[in-house]
Enzyme design. Structure first.
Site, mmCIF file in Angstrom:
data_model
loop_
_atom_site.group_PDB
_atom_site.id
_atom_site.type_symbol
_atom_site.label_atom_id
_atom_site.label_comp_id
_atom_site.label_asym_id
_atom_site.label_seq_id
_atom_site.Cartn_x
_atom_site.Cartn_y
_atom_site.Cartn_z
ATOM 1 N N GLY A 11 1.064 -1.306 0.050
ATOM 2 C CA GLY A 11 0.107 -0.041 -0.018
ATOM 3 C C GLY A 11 0.830 1.245 -0.152
ATOM 4 O O GLY A 11 0.393 1.976 0.745
ATOM 5 N N SER A 13 1.042 3.594 -2.474
ATOM 6 C CA SER A 13 0.553 4.496 -3.344
ATOM 7 C C SER A 13 0.333 5.971 -2.790
ATOM 8 O O SER A 13 0.404 6.852 -3.659
ATOM 9 C CB SER A 13 -0.704 3.902 -4.153
ATOM 10 O OG SER A 13 -1.769 3.869 -3.349
ATOM 11 N N ASN A 80 1.470 -1.933 5.453
ATOM 12 C CA ASN A 80 0.760 -0.916 5.469
ATOM 13 C C ASN A 80 -0.483 -0.687 4.850
ATOM 14 O O ASN A 80 -1.345 0.072 5.404
ATOM 15 C CB ASN A 80 1.706 0.398 4.930
ATOM 16 C CG ASN A 80 1.116 1.709 4.814
ATOM 17 O OD1 ASN A 80 0.731 2.468 5.722
ATOM 18 N ND2 ASN A 80 0.670 1.793 3.280
ATOM 19 N N SER A 132 -2.997 0.372 14.599
ATOM 20 C CA SER A 132 -3.732 1.447 14.775
ATOM 21 C C SER A 132 -3.873 1.775 16.438
ATOM 22 O O SER A 132 -4.061 0.782 17.169
ATOM 23 C CB SER A 132 -4.968 1.765 14.180
ATOM 24 O OG SER A 132 -5.828 2.669 14.559
ATOM 25 N N ASN A 139 -12.907 1.603 19.045
ATOM 26 C CA ASN A 139 -13.683 2.820 18.532
ATOM 27 C C ASN A 139 -15.062 2.299 17.954
ATOM 28 O O ASN A 139 -15.097 1.604 17.128
ATOM 29 C CB ASN A 139 -12.960 3.393 17.551
ATOM 30 C CG ASN A 139 -13.341 4.898 17.217
ATOM 31 O OD1 ASN A 139 -13.788 5.574 18.107
ATOM 32 N ND2 ASN A 139 -13.151 5.421 15.805
ATOM 33 N N TYR A 145 -12.524 -2.864 11.868
ATOM 34 C CA TYR A 145 -11.225 -2.428 11.848
ATOM 35 C C TYR A 145 -10.502 -2.430 12.971
ATOM 36 O O TYR A 145 -9.130 -2.965 12.960
ATOM 37 C CB TYR A 145 -11.509 -0.657 11.503
ATOM 38 C CG TYR A 145 -10.129 0.169 11.338
ATOM 39 C CD1 TYR A 145 -9.432 -0.005 10.197
ATOM 40 C CD2 TYR A 145 -9.558 1.132 12.237
ATOM 41 C CE1 TYR A 145 -8.415 0.772 9.739
ATOM 42 C CE2 TYR A 145 -8.335 1.768 12.099
ATOM 43 C CZ TYR A 145 -7.682 1.523 11.129
ATOM 44 O OH TYR A 145 -6.450 2.167 10.530
ATOM 45 N N ALA A 146 -11.014 -2.363 14.298
ATOM 46 C CA ALA A 146 -10.686 -2.653 15.512
ATOM 47 C C ALA A 146 -10.004 -4.003 15.625
ATOM 48 O O ALA A 146 -8.860 -4.279 16.043
ATOM 49 C CB ALA A 146 -11.402 -2.107 16.698
ATOM 50 N N ALA A 147 -10.883 -5.012 14.914
ATOM 51 C CA ALA A 147 -10.727 -6.572 14.991
ATOM 52 C C ALA A 147 -9.537 -6.670 14.306
ATOM 53 O O ALA A 147 -8.421 -7.281 14.823
ATOM 54 C CB ALA A 147 -11.751 -7.130 14.646
ATOM 55 N N LYS A 149 -7.085 -4.663 13.270
ATOM 56 C CA LYS A 149 -5.885 -4.005 14.040
ATOM 57 C C LYS A 149 -5.297 -4.556 15.388
ATOM 58 O O LYS A 149 -4.044 -4.450 15.671
ATOM 59 C CB LYS A 149 -6.069 -2.393 14.190
ATOM 60 C CG LYS A 149 -6.223 -1.613 12.665
ATOM 61 C CD LYS A 149 -5.127 -1.819 11.924
ATOM 62 C CE LYS A 149 -5.184 -0.962 10.599
ATOM 63 N NZ LYS A 149 -4.105 -1.095 9.635
ATOM 64 N N ILE A 178 -3.695 10.592 11.775
ATOM 65 C CA ILE A 178 -2.774 11.092 11.010
ATOM 66 C C ILE A 178 -3.441 11.733 9.547
ATOM 67 O O ILE A 178 -4.471 11.083 9.070
ATOM 68 C CB ILE A 178 -1.859 10.004 10.562
ATOM 69 C CG1 ILE A 178 -1.275 8.903 11.740
ATOM 70 C CG2 ILE A 178 -0.855 10.404 9.753
ATOM 71 C CD1 ILE A 178 -0.474 9.811 12.704
HETATM 72 P P1 NDP Z 1 -4.646 5.960 2.663
HETATM 73 O O1 NDP Z 1 -6.276 5.468 2.475
HETATM 74 O O2 NDP Z 1 -4.220 7.104 2.640
HETATM 75 O O3 NDP Z 1 -3.715 4.650 1.948
HETATM 76 C C1 NDP Z 1 -4.142 3.063 2.181
HETATM 77 C C2 NDP Z 1 -3.078 2.620 1.053
HETATM 78 O O4 NDP Z 1 -3.494 1.196 1.158
HETATM 79 C C3 NDP Z 1 -2.947 2.986 -0.289
HETATM 80 O O5 NDP Z 1 -1.818 2.939 -0.695
HETATM 81 C C4 NDP Z 1 -3.842 1.850 -1.138
HETATM 82 O O6 NDP Z 1 -3.238 1.652 -2.396
HETATM 83 C C5 NDP Z 1 -3.589 0.685 -0.056
HETATM 84 N N1 NDP Z 1 -4.541 -0.360 -0.312
HETATM 85 C C6 NDP Z 1 -5.813 -0.232 0.310
HETATM 86 N N2 NDP Z 1 -6.627 -1.315 -0.411
HETATM 87 C C7 NDP Z 1 -5.542 -2.197 -0.994
HETATM 88 C C8 NDP Z 1 -5.882 -3.228 -1.679
HETATM 89 N N3 NDP Z 1 -7.091 -3.893 -1.786
HETATM 90 N N4 NDP Z 1 -4.710 -3.860 -2.343
HETATM 91 C C9 NDP Z 1 -3.556 -3.180 -2.118
HETATM 92 N N5 NDP Z 1 -3.499 -2.126 -1.556
HETATM 93 C C10 NDP Z 1 -4.419 -1.268 -0.971
HETATM 94 O O7 NDP Z 1 -4.446 5.240 4.199
HETATM 95 P P2 NDP Z 1 -3.329 5.763 5.147
HETATM 96 O O8 NDP Z 1 -2.041 6.039 4.752
HETATM 97 O O9 NDP Z 1 -4.187 6.777 6.237
HETATM 98 O O10 NDP Z 1 -3.232 4.486 6.020
HETATM 99 C C11 NDP Z 1 -2.098 3.554 6.086
HETATM 100 C C12 NDP Z 1 -2.031 2.714 7.313
HETATM 101 O O11 NDP Z 1 -2.105 3.003 8.082
HETATM 102 C C13 NDP Z 1 -3.372 1.774 7.102
HETATM 103 O O12 NDP Z 1 -3.219 0.285 7.576
HETATM 104 C C14 NDP Z 1 -4.253 2.393 8.113
HETATM 105 O O13 NDP Z 1 -5.154 1.664 8.810
HETATM 106 C C15 NDP Z 1 -2.988 2.834 9.072
HETATM 107 N N6 NDP Z 1 -3.613 3.923 10.021
HETATM 108 C C16 NDP Z 1 -3.908 5.227 9.572
HETATM 109 C C17 NDP Z 1 -4.167 6.227 10.561
HETATM 110 C C18 NDP Z 1 -4.683 7.498 9.981
HETATM 111 O O14 NDP Z 1 -4.978 8.108 10.748
HETATM 112 N N7 NDP Z 1 -4.502 7.987 8.857
HETATM 113 C C19 NDP Z 1 -4.542 5.894 12.012
HETATM 114 C C20 NDP Z 1 -4.059 4.492 12.244
HETATM 115 C C21 NDP Z 1 -3.622 3.718 11.509
HETATM 116 P P3 NDP Z 1 -4.326 1.489 -3.567
HETATM 117 O O15 NDP Z 1 -5.707 2.003 -3.216
HETATM 118 O O16 NDP Z 1 -3.768 2.249 -4.565
HETATM 119 O O17 NDP Z 1 -4.552 0.132 -3.811
#
Ligand code: NDP
Length: 237
Positions: A11, A13, A80, A132, A139, A145-147, A149, A178
């Site tokens: 992830g 991107s 991630n 998380s 939450n 999501y909680a399960a 994480k 974040i």
């Molecule tokens: P974003 O939504 O900005 O990014 C999520 C990333 O996950 C993207 O790169 C997306 O790539 C990838 N992704 C989602 N679904 C798929 C899939 N089916 N296959 C491949 N890649 C996938 O989220 P964040 O950057 O905020 O979150 C990153 C991590 O941090 C997550 O695990 C999130 O749960 C965790 N987190 C975030 C918090 C926050 O406040 N932002 C707080 C706590 C934890 P693409 O869509 O291109 O496939």
């Protein structure tokens, strides 16, 4: 001779994943990242985008096999990729449960299973899984999501114990609130309310999470395994 360390990131991107890649490139890693879309911000000869839906088990297994063959050694795995499908339990659809568990948790099992084989053989490596604060505190509206994480935390502690004898460390970073596309859709009022629950009084930046990942990946953390490092401005104290 190419002495770069090899990292695999799911992830990458956008958001936190993009910041992690930026940090790793700065530390001279060669990075492979799996996501459905390409990161348009980062263009680097040491960065390889592998299109992959992390929820598709066969696609993940096929993709990982190809990357491991190409890279031959993997020094770091960062899980991630993550999604939210929020809703109250009484109205939560099966798909919302299944999708979140597949993307957030089963993908971690699949990547760790594949990569631990090569890391165990190397007798070195680091795995950092992104959980998380919600996996620690819970939450309302996010049971799925909680399960997922909290599952990452238990999984990572068990794996840390399994792989320690092979000199492979497994740690967790638990971000708080974040500023990324995952949180930008929240209403301003909701954001302000959440900020009142954060001792440091502000949202975190993706780069602040990336620094913690880089630390746990590095030799500076050589005696740290099975740890959960909150990067949350004190939210989970
Ligand atoms: P974003 O939504 O900005 O990014 C999520 C990333 O996950 C993207 O790169 C997306 O790539 C990838 N992704 C989602 N679904 C798929 C899939 N089916 N296959 C491949 N890649 C996938 O989220 P964040 O950057 O905020 O979150 C990153 C991590 O941090 C997550 O695990 C999130 O749960 C965790 N987190 C975030 C918090 C926050 O406040 N932002 C707080 C706590 C934890 P693409 O869509 O291109 O496939």
């Amino acid at each position: 001779m190419n002495t770069k360390k090899h990292a695999l990131v799911t992830g990458g991107s956008r958001g936190i994943g993009s910041a992690i890649i930026r940090e790793l490139l700065g530390l001279h890693y060669e990075v492979w990242y799996l996501s459905r879309t390409k990161n348009e911000e980062l263009d680097n000869e040491s960065l390889h985008h592998i299109p992959c839906d992390i929820a598709d088990r066969e696609e993940v297994e096929r993709t990982l096999k190809a990357i491991i063959e190409e890279a031959s050694e993997i020094d770091l795995l960062v899980n991630n990729a993550g999604i939210t499908r929020d809703g109250l339990i009484m109205r939560m659809k099966d798909e919302a449960w299944d999708d979140v568990l597949a993307v957030n948790l089963s993908s971690v099992f699949l990547t760790c299973r594949a990569v631990s084989r090569i890391m165990a053989r190397q007798r070195s490596g680091a795995i950092v899984n992104i959980s998380s604060v919600v996996g620690i505190m819970g939450n309302g509206g996010q049971t799925n999501y909680a399960a997922s994480k909290a599952g990452i935390i238990g999984f990572s502690k068990a794996l840390a114990r399994e792989l320690a004898a092979r000199n492979v460390r497994v740690n967790v970073v638990a971000p708080g609130f974040i500023d990324t596309s995952m949180t930008e859709t929240l209403a301003e009022e909701a954001k302000e309310l959440i900020k009142t629950q954060i001792p440091l009084g502000r949202m975190g930046m993706a780069s602040e999470v990336a620094k913690a990942v880089a630390f746990l990946a590095s030799e500076d953390a050589s005696y740290i395994t099975g740890a959960v490092l909150p990067v949350d401005g004190g939210m989970a104290i």
